[in-house]
Design an enzyme around this catalytic site. Structure first.
Site, PDB file in Angstrom:
ATOM      1  N   ARG A  84       0.825  -1.205   0.000  1.00  0.00           N
ATOM      2  CA  ARG A  84       0.000   0.000   0.000  1.00  0.00           C
ATOM      3  C   ARG A  84       0.861   1.256   0.000  1.00  0.00           C
ATOM      4  O   ARG A  84       0.546   2.242  -0.683  1.00  0.00           O
ATOM      5  CB  ARG A  84      -0.925  -0.005   1.209  1.00  0.00           C
ATOM      6  CG  ARG A  84      -2.074  -1.003   1.100  1.00  0.00           C
ATOM      7  CD  ARG A  84      -2.817  -1.123   2.407  1.00  0.00           C
ATOM      8  NE  ARG A  84      -3.974  -2.030   2.311  1.00  0.00           N
ATOM      9  CZ  ARG A  84      -4.628  -2.512   3.346  1.00  0.00           C
ATOM     10  NH1 ARG A  84      -4.247  -2.172   4.588  1.00  0.00           N
ATOM     11  NH2 ARG A  84      -5.658  -3.331   3.180  1.00  0.00           N
ATOM     12  N   ASP A 100      -8.682  -4.211  -1.834  1.00  0.00           N
ATOM     13  CA  ASP A 100      -8.050  -5.508  -1.622  1.00  0.00           C
ATOM     14  C   ASP A 100      -8.305  -6.407  -2.820  1.00  0.00           C
ATOM     15  O   ASP A 100      -9.404  -6.411  -3.389  1.00  0.00           O
ATOM     16  CB  ASP A 100      -8.587  -6.168  -0.354  1.00  0.00           C
ATOM     17  CG  ASP A 100      -7.948  -5.612   0.911  1.00  0.00           C
ATOM     18  OD1 ASP A 100      -7.099  -4.700   0.789  1.00  0.00           O
ATOM     19  OD2 ASP A 100      -8.295  -6.083   2.016  1.00  0.00           O
ATOM     20  N   ASP A 102      -8.923  -9.424  -3.100  1.00  0.00           N
ATOM     21  CA  ASP A 102      -9.970 -10.425  -2.932  1.00  0.00           C
ATOM     22  C   ASP A 102     -11.365  -9.849  -3.155  1.00  0.00           C
ATOM     23  O   ASP A 102     -12.318 -10.606  -3.365  1.00  0.00           O
ATOM     24  CB  ASP A 102      -9.956 -10.999  -1.505  1.00  0.00           C
ATOM     25  CG  ASP A 102      -8.599 -11.518  -1.094  1.00  0.00           C
ATOM     26  OD1 ASP A 102      -7.836 -11.925  -1.980  1.00  0.00           O
ATOM     27  OD2 ASP A 102      -8.309 -11.509   0.117  1.00  0.00           O
ATOM     28  N   ARG A 134     -18.755 -13.726   4.382  1.00  0.00           N
ATOM     29  CA  ARG A 134     -18.137 -13.278   5.632  1.00  0.00           C
ATOM     30  C   ARG A 134     -18.955 -12.117   6.189  1.00  0.00           C
ATOM     31  O   ARG A 134     -19.796 -11.546   5.504  1.00  0.00           O
ATOM     32  CB  ARG A 134     -16.683 -12.838   5.413  1.00  0.00           C
ATOM     33  CG  ARG A 134     -16.518 -11.665   4.468  1.00  0.00           C
ATOM     34  CD  ARG A 134     -15.100 -11.143   4.458  1.00  0.00           C
ATOM     35  NE  ARG A 134     -14.720 -10.585   5.755  1.00  0.00           N
ATOM     36  CZ  ARG A 134     -13.519 -10.073   6.012  1.00  0.00           C
ATOM     37  NH1 ARG A 134     -12.590 -10.073   5.074  1.00  0.00           N
ATOM     38  NH2 ARG A 134     -13.247  -9.569   7.201  1.00  0.00           N
ATOM     39  N   GLU A 185      -2.746  -2.334  11.261  1.00  0.00           N
ATOM     40  CA  GLU A 185      -2.109  -1.171  10.645  1.00  0.00           C
ATOM     41  C   GLU A 185      -3.113  -0.303   9.890  1.00  0.00           C
ATOM     42  O   GLU A 185      -2.981   0.918   9.837  1.00  0.00           O
ATOM     43  CB  GLU A 185      -0.988  -1.626   9.699  1.00  0.00           C
ATOM     44  CG  GLU A 185      -1.434  -2.324   8.418  1.00  0.00           C
ATOM     45  CD  GLU A 185      -2.069  -3.700   8.627  1.00  0.00           C
ATOM     46  OE1 GLU A 185      -2.992  -4.041   7.866  1.00  0.00           O
ATOM     47  OE2 GLU A 185      -1.626  -4.420   9.547  1.00  0.00           O
ATOM     48  N   ASP A 186      -4.145  -0.933   9.316  1.00  0.00           N
ATOM     49  CA  ASP A 186      -5.149  -0.152   8.593  1.00  0.00           C
ATOM     50  C   ASP A 186      -6.010   0.670   9.543  1.00  0.00           C
ATOM     51  O   ASP A 186      -6.385   1.804   9.238  1.00  0.00           O
ATOM     52  CB  ASP A 186      -6.018  -1.055   7.716  1.00  0.00           C
ATOM     53  CG  ASP A 186      -6.614  -2.233   8.466  1.00  0.00           C
ATOM     54  OD1 ASP A 186      -6.204  -2.491   9.623  1.00  0.00           O
ATOM     55  OD2 ASP A 186      -7.489  -2.910   7.895  1.00  0.00           O
ATOM     56  N   HIS A 219      -7.126 -14.988   4.601  1.00  0.00           N
ATOM     57  CA  HIS A 219      -7.498 -13.573   4.618  1.00  0.00           C
ATOM     58  C   HIS A 219      -6.593 -12.840   5.577  1.00  0.00           C
ATOM     59  O   HIS A 219      -6.257 -13.346   6.644  1.00  0.00           O
ATOM     60  CB  HIS A 219      -8.961 -13.397   5.036  1.00  0.00           C
ATOM     61  CG  HIS A 219      -9.514 -12.055   4.683  1.00  0.00           C
ATOM     62  ND1 HIS A 219      -9.352 -10.960   5.505  1.00  0.00           N
ATOM     63  CD2 HIS A 219     -10.187 -11.626   3.603  1.00  0.00           C
ATOM     64  CE1 HIS A 219      -9.922  -9.904   4.929  1.00  0.00           C
ATOM     65  NE2 HIS A 219     -10.439 -10.285   3.790  1.00  0.00           N
TER      66      HIS A 219
END
Length: 414
Positions: A84, A100, A102, A134, A185-186, A219
């Site tokens: 990123r 992302d 996915d 999910r 971290e996000d 994930h």
């Protein structure tokens, strides 16, 4: 690769990809299908050392798409932060979006989010997220709002990076993902953007983002041991403490790492863990509870959760075990009124037990604005509310019963 333009695009879509096949196919198709014209966006994709054909597919797509696209291939960095940050360094758009590999967009996502950011003048735009195979956050999508108050809103409960950020903000404050953190971290990045930016917008009337659960279970959010979770909690609490002065606004923000973080380490599942691990968790929690656990934060948290944290703050494994055992068994606390009739308490284990050292305040029903909700039994010491307080008790009991099912489900998965 892709078409080239001299004018800066509206948005740079940054995709960090690792072992992303076959999910990457739909991800890129969703960018190409955007109603925002191809000339108004660009893609920066970073293959983080994949061995499953991810890098090759990125290059093939870049060669045929009408979107200006750059592909970087590098050795594996060990997490999403590095890719990123590489993408941010190459971005030219007025905004950036971290997609992302996915996941995938709704077709109007970027057009709607860019229009919202431009109209509202905000630095962060949240587009509604739904889960595919999910779960996904839900509480913040009640309504579309051009500008929300971060200190009162539920947007602090969605701190993933999948949002539209104004790049000028990120460059001005030098905001990057902390590559030293292996998880969370996000959340750190997004919270800082919330607090240091010029406002947050929410798009709730259109599904902008589909959050996909991989069939293979690989994930990013599943990474990390509990010690890494404490590292991310430490970073988040320190950030809030640094950026927000003491007072109700800080208290509101601090609820987030204590409930989405600390409580997850001390749920009913804690009872099944080895005693040495239980004690290690209490040791890791001790400095955070000492430095950041305040009465203002505690009053904003429901009694069953607050009481667990109060036991953690004391470092008392015995008290915590008793409370968790009570909760896991589905026991119901008695509702008790103070002698003056002005306070209500839920009599979980060790209520008014002098040897335990827990305070009445740890058991008090505070009914915060949008927390609150405990199951209660028919009180033995309260036959009826005092005449001057008929609405208070009824309101409390209604709120407590209304949230019973969700409350029990969260505790059982803790």
């Amino acid at each position: 690769m892709g078409s080239t333009t001299t004018t800066a695009p509206d948005v740079t879509v940054i995709i960090g990809a690792y072992e992303a096949m076959p999910y990457l196919v739909r991800c890129l198709e969703s960018v190409e299908a955007q109603t925002l014209p191809a000339g108004r966006m660009e893609i920066v994709a970073v293959d983080d050392g994949s061995t499953d054909g991810t890098g090759e597919y990125l290059e093939e797509f870049a060669a045929r798409t009408a979107i200006d696209m750059r592909v970087v291939r590098q050795e594996n960095s060990g997490g999403p932060s590095g890719p990123r940050n590489v993408g941010l360094g190459l971005a030219r758009g007025r905004y950036v979006f971290f997609l992302d590999a996915d996941d995938y967009f709704g077709e109007e996502a970027l057009e709607r989010m860019v229009a919202m950011g431009d109209r509202a003048g905000t630095d962060v735009v949240l587009g509604k997220v739904v889960g595919v195979n999910r779960g996904a956050p839900k509480s913040m999508w009640a309504r579309t709002e051009e500008r929300v108050d971060v200190h009162r809103s539920k947007v602090i409960y969605t701190l993933s990076a999948q949002k539209l950020f104004r790049r000028e903000l990120l460059e001005r404050i030098g905001l990057r993902f902390d590559e030293g953190l292996e998880t969370g971290e996000d959340a750190l990045f997004t919270m800082e953007a919330y607090l240091r930016g010029a406002g947050v917008s929410v798009i709730a009337d259109y599904t902008c983002y589909h959050l996909v659960g991989r069939d293979d279970g690989k994930h990013a959010t599943k990474r990390g041991s509990y010690t890494l979770r404490f590292d991310s909690m430490t970073a988040m609490m320190a950030l809030i403490h640094r950026l927000e002065p003491a007072g109700p606004k800080r208290d509101h923000l601090m609820v987030r790492p204590f409930t989405v973080g600390m409580l997850q380490q001390f749920g009913p599942g804690f009872l099944k863990q080895p005693e040495d691990e239980q004690r290690h968790k209490l040791e890791l929690a001790a400095p955070l509870m000492r430095d950041y656990w305040t009465n203002g934060v505690a009053r904003r948290i429901k009694v069953a959760e607050r009481l667990r944290l109060a036991c953690v703050a004391q470092g008392r494994l015995d008290l915590l075990t008793d409370v968790l055992t009570f909760i896991r068994a589905g026991e119901v606390p008695e509702l008790v009124r103070s002698d003056k009739g002005d306070k209500l308490f839920l009599a979980y284990p060790h209520f008014r037990d002098a040897e335990a050292g827990l305070r009445d305040a740890d058991y008090q029903v505070t009914v915060p604005d949008w927390h609150g909700g405990e199951r209660v039994t028919k009180p033995k010491r309260i036959l009826r509310p005092a005449p001057e307080q008929p609405s208070l008790l009824r309101r409390v009991v209604r709120r407590l019963r209304r949230e019973l099912r969700g409350w029990r489900a969260r505790l059982r998965t803790g």
